[in-house]
Scaffold this motif. Structure first.
Motif, PDB file in Angstrom:
ATOM      1  N   SER A 166      11.103   0.707  -6.727  1.00 60.58           N
ATOM      2  CA  SER A 166      10.648   1.355  -7.960  1.00 60.58           C
ATOM      3  C   SER A 166      11.801   2.127  -8.584  1.00 60.58           C
ATOM      4  CB  SER A 166       9.510   2.324  -7.647  1.00 60.58           C
ATOM      5  OG  SER A 166       9.273   3.195  -8.730  1.00 60.58           O
ATOM      6  N   ASP A 167      11.746   2.307  -9.895  1.00 59.52           N
ATOM      7  CA  ASP A 167      12.756   3.170 -10.529  1.00 59.52           C
ATOM      8  C   ASP A 167      12.519   4.641 -10.177  1.00 59.52           C
ATOM      9  OD1 ASP A 167      10.457   3.580 -12.034  1.00 59.52           O
ATOM     10  OD2 ASP A 167      11.457   3.395 -13.979  1.00 59.52           O
ATOM     11  N   ASP A 187       6.425  -2.227  -6.972  1.00 60.48           N
ATOM     12  CA  ASP A 187       7.489  -1.288  -7.317  1.00 60.48           C
ATOM     13  C   ASP A 187       7.334  -0.106  -6.364  1.00 60.48           C
ATOM     14  OD1 ASP A 187       4.987  -1.087  -8.762  1.00 60.48           O
ATOM     15  OD2 ASP A 187       5.814   0.592  -9.894  1.00 60.48           O
ATOM     16  N   VAL A 188       8.042  -0.179  -5.236  1.00 59.92           N
ATOM     17  CA  VAL A 188       7.822   0.741  -4.111  1.00 59.92           C
ATOM     18  C   VAL A 188       8.724   1.966  -4.254  1.00 59.92           C
ATOM     19  CG1 VAL A 188       7.888   0.998  -1.607  1.00 59.92           C
ATOM     20  CG2 VAL A 188       7.200  -1.188  -2.621  1.00 59.92           C
ATOM     21  N   ALA A 189       8.097   3.138  -4.163  1.00 65.81           N
ATOM     22  CA  ALA A 189       8.855   4.387  -4.239  1.00 65.81           C
ATOM     23  C   ALA A 189       9.200   4.941  -2.864  1.00 65.81           C
ATOM     24  CB  ALA A 189       8.072   5.434  -5.039  1.00 65.81           C
ATOM     25  N   TRP A 245       0.825  -1.203   0.000  1.00 64.79           N
ATOM     26  CA  TRP A 245       0.000   0.000   0.000  1.00 64.79           C
ATOM     27  C   TRP A 245       0.860   1.254   0.000  1.00 64.79           C
ATOM     28  CZ3 TRP A 245      -2.799  -0.176   5.460  1.00 64.79           C
ATOM     29  CH2 TRP A 245      -1.847  -0.221   6.478  1.00 64.79           C
ATOM     30  N   TYR A 246       2.129   1.103  -0.338  1.00 66.87           N
ATOM     31  CA  TYR A 246       3.078   2.206  -0.304  1.00 66.87           C
ATOM     32  C   TYR A 246       2.956   3.072  -1.564  1.00 66.87           C
ATOM     33  CZ  TYR A 246       5.053  -1.510   2.638  1.00 66.87           C
ATOM     34  OH  TYR A 246       5.223  -2.520   3.549  1.00 66.87           O
ATOM     35  N   TRP A 263      16.473   6.701  -4.179  1.00 63.26           N
ATOM     36  CA  TRP A 263      17.777   6.065  -4.323  1.00 63.26           C
ATOM     37  C   TRP A 263      18.117   5.810  -5.791  1.00 63.26           C
ATOM     38  CZ3 TRP A 263      18.765   1.572  -0.318  1.00 63.26           C
ATOM     39  CH2 TRP A 263      19.142   2.137   0.909  1.00 63.26           C
ATOM     40  N   PHE A 264      17.149   5.295  -6.555  1.00 65.95           N
ATOM     41  CA  PHE A 264      17.481   4.969  -7.942  1.00 65.95           C
ATOM     42  C   PHE A 264      17.638   6.234  -8.773  1.00 65.95           C
ATOM     43  CE2 PHE A 264      16.723   3.287 -12.256  1.00 65.95           C
ATOM     44  CZ  PHE A 264      17.704   2.307 -12.257  1.00 65.95           C
TER      45      PHE A 264
END
Length: 542
Positions: free
Chosen positions: A108-109, A67-69, A56-57, A113-114
Motif C-alpha cells: 500500500s502507499d 494494498d497491504v499496509a 486480511w491485513y 516503507w513507502f
C-alpha cells in the motif's frame, strides 16, 4: 488436508474465502474473522480440505485488501491477531488447513516503507525498496517509460519532488524492488511469522510480476496486457529472476515440520507454468487456461491434456478452478453464447440464460472434481450464485471503475456478500438489520445455504455429494487418468480402475458406456438412460 509432506496437497480441494463477503460477525456490514469462525462447521461439512483467505491485513482497501499496509497484523474491520490464531486452531480441529494470501509485488502507499520513501531524497536507501526513476523530457515531466497499469492509465505516478514511482496496478499500490536484498529478507521473515502462527501455506499474488528488467525498456503496447507475447523478453512479466526468490521461499517452507504449501497466481504463456513448479520451487499454481476455456469438448480436452503433460514433466499436479474473486462467476459465463471468460473488467454485452448457465455450471463442477490433481471452489459457487451485474454505480468500489472514467464496472459483481438464510437481505450474512457493504439481489432468497440445504437437488447437495465421493472412491484418490472414445462433443475418461466420467457438451443426448452404473449426475438422465446435453455423470463399471 494433511500436511503436504504426505502428498495429500496434490489432490486437495481448497475453498476460497473472500473475507469481506463471507460472513459478518459484528454487524458492521463487512465480513470478518468472527463470521468465518462461525461458519467453519459449514465448510467442514461441505467436504473441502482447506480454506484460502484473501488478504486480511491492515489496508486502506484501495484494491480490496491487495494494498497491504502491514503484513504482520489483521485489519481492524476483520478482527485481531488473537482472532486469527483462534481461527487457525479451530480450523485445524475440524480438519481444515489455512492458506493465506501474500502480496509481494507491491505494498500500500500507506505502508511505512513507502511513507519513508516519499519523505526521503532521490537515490536514498528508502527509495531503493521501490522502483523510483527520473522522468523523461527536458523537465522530467514525462513518465520513465510507456508501461500501462492494470486498472487503467499509465503505470507511473509523479511525486512532489519530481521523481516517478512504478505501480503496475493502482497508484495506491507501489511496486517493490525485488533486486533489493532488504525486500527479500523482510518477506522471508513475513513467511516465518505466519508459519510460526500455524498457517499451512500461501497463495502468492502476481507471482509472475515481482522481478523487473532494471533497464525498464518501453513495451510499445497501447494498453495493459496480463501476458507476455510469445517469444518476448517481457520487462515485467515472467522473468527468469523470479525463480531464485521462490527457491529461497521453498527452503523456508520445507524447514517446518510437515512442510507448508505454496500456490502461485501466475499468468504465463502455455508451457511456462511448469517452471514455477519445479521440485525446489512452488507446489501448485492456478490453472487459468482451464478457467478461461469455453465449455466446449475439444477445447477442454486440449487444455486438460496440456495442463497435465506440462506439469508432469516437473512432477507437479494440475489444479482446476472455475471462478474466483477476479473473474465473472461461471454460472453467468456459461449462460451466454460464448462460455469462456469475458474479462469482468469489461461491461456486460450479452444477456444471460441463468437456467442454461446453472445446468452447465453443475456439469463443469463434476468435470472439475473428477480430474486428477487439486481443485479450488470460490465461495458461493456451491450455492449456484451468479454474477451481480446491476449493482448501482454509487456502490461500486473496484478501482477500475474510477480509473476507467466510469466505463468499466470492475469485479464487484462476483464479490457480493453471501446469502446464508432468510427471505430478505442481509440473508444471514450479518445480524438482522445490518447492511452489507455491497447490496444483495432480493431473489437470492432462493440461493441461500438454508434454501439449498432444503432442496435435495440443489447445487449445495451436488457439491457435498461429489466431494464425499471424491474422498471415498479409490479411483479418485490417485492420479491415474486415461481418455476413452466417446461421441463427438463429449468427454469420456477413466480414473483408477472402474470409475468413469462422461460429459456431454453436444446438442443432443448420447448413449452412456455399457455395463456401467451412475454414481452421481449433474442433472437428470433421460428416461431411456441417455446422457442429456450439458450434463456430467460419474459411472462405476459393473
Amino acid at each position: 488436508m494433511s500436511n503436504p509432506s504426505d502428498g495429500s496437497w496434490r489432490s486437495a480441494v481448497i475453498y476460497q474465502v473472500y473475507i469481506r463477503s463471507f460472513a459478518d460477525g459484528d454487524g458492521d456490514g463487512v465480513g470478518d474473522i468472527a463470521g468465518l469462525r462461525s461458519r467453519l462447521p459449514y465448510l467442514a461439512d461441505l467436504g473441502v480440505d482447506a480454506i484460502w483467505i484473501n488478504p486480511w491485513y491492515p489496508s486502506p482497501l484501495a484494491d480490496g485488501g491487495y494494498d497491504v499496509a502491514d503484513y504482520r497484523d489483521i485489519h481492524p474491520a476483520f478482527g485481531t491477531l488473537d482472532d486469527a490464531e483462534r481461527l487457525i486452531t479451530e480450523a485445524h480441529d475440524l480438519g481444515l488447513r489455512v492458506i493465506l494470501d501474500i502480496v509481494p509485488n507491491h505494498t500500500s502507499d500507506q505502508h511505512v516503507w513507502f511513507q519513508q520513501a516519499l519523505a526521503a531524497a532521490p537515490g536514498s536507501p528508502e527509495r531503493e525498496r521501490y522502483v523510483f526513476r527520473d522522468g523523461q523530457g527536458e523537465d522530467g515531466s514525462l513518465p520513465p517509460n510507456d508501461w500501462h497499469a492494470a486498472f487503467g492509465g499509465p503505470a507511473w505516478s509523479r511525486t512532489p519532488d519530481g521523481q516517478w514511482y512504478l505501480h503496475l496496478f493502482a497508484p495506491e499500490q507501489p511496486d517493490l524492488n525485488w533486486d533489493n536484498p532488504e525486500v527479500r529478507a523482510v518477506f522471508e521473515s513475513i513467511l516465518r511469522f505466519w508459519f510460526d502462527l500455524g498457517v499451512d501455506g500461501f497463495r502468492i499474488d502476481v507471482a509472475h510480476g515481482m522481478v523487473k528488467d532494471p533497464a525498464l525498456p518501453d513495451l510499445g503496447l497501447p494498453e495493459f496486457r496480463v501476458l507476455a507475447e510469445e517469444g518476448q523478453d517481457h520487462p515485467h512479466w515472467d522473468r527468469d529472476g523470479i525463480h531464485g526468490i521462490f527457491r529461497s521461499w521453498r527452503a523456508i517452507a520445507d524447514s517446518y515440520a510437515g512442510r507448508r504449501l505454496f500456490v502461485a497466481e501466475a499468468h504465463v504463456r502455455p508451457g511456462r507454468l511448469a517452471d514455477y513448479l519445479r521440485p525446489d520451487e512452488l507446489h501448485t499454481a492456478f490453472n487459468f487456461d482451464f478457467l478461461k476455456c469455453p465449455l466446449e469438448a475439444d477445447e477442454l480436452r486440449e487444455v486438460i491434456d496440456r495442463s497435465m503433460s506440462d506439469l508432469a514433466a516437473v512432477g507437479a499436479p494440475a489444479t482446476w478452478v472455475l471462478s474466483n474473486h477476479d473473474e465473472t462467476r461461471h454460472v453467468t459465463r456459461y449462460g451466454r453464447a460464448y462460455t469462456g471468460v469475458t474479462a469482468p473488467l469489461r461491461n456486460r454485452h450479452q444477456p444471460t440464460d441463468l437456467a442454461l448457465g446453472t445446468r452447465r455450471a453443475r456439469a463443469a463442477a463434476l468435470l472439475m472434481l473428477a480430474l486428477p490433481g487439486g481443485a479450488y471452489i470460490y465461495q458461493g459457487e456451491e450455492l449456484g450464485l451468479y454474477e451481480v451485474e446491476d449493482l448501482p454505480e454509487e456502490v461500486l468500489q473496484d478501482p477500475t471503475w474510477e480509473r476507467s472514467g466510469h466505463t468499466l464496472r470492475g469485479r464487484d459483481g462476483c464479490r457480493v456478500p453471501l446469502p446464508w438464510s432468510g427471505d430478505t437481505p442481509p440473508f444471514g450474512f450479518g445480524p438482522p438489520g445490518s447492511t452489507p457493504w455491497l447490496p444483495q439481489p432480493r431473489d437470492w432468497k432462493a440461493y441461500t445455504a438454508e434454501a439449498n440445504q432444503a432442496d435435495p437437488a440443489s447445487m449445495l447437495h451436488l457439491y457435498r455429494s461429489a466431494l464425499s465421493l471424491r474422498r471415498a472412491h479409490a479411483g479418485l484418490s490417485g492420479e491415474e487418468f486415461r481418455w476413452l472414445d466417446g461421441p463427438q462433443g463429449t468427454l469420456l475418461f477413466e480414473r483408477g480402475h472402474g470409475l468413469l466420467c462422461a460429459v456431454n457438451l453436444s446438442h443432443r443426448s448420447v448413449r452412456l458406456p455399457e455395463a456401467c452404473s451412475p454414481l452421481i449426475a449433474s442433472g437428470p438422465l433421460d428416461k431411456d438412460g441417455l446422457l442429456p446435453s450439458d450434463t456430467t455423470v460419474w459411472l462405476r463399471r459393473d
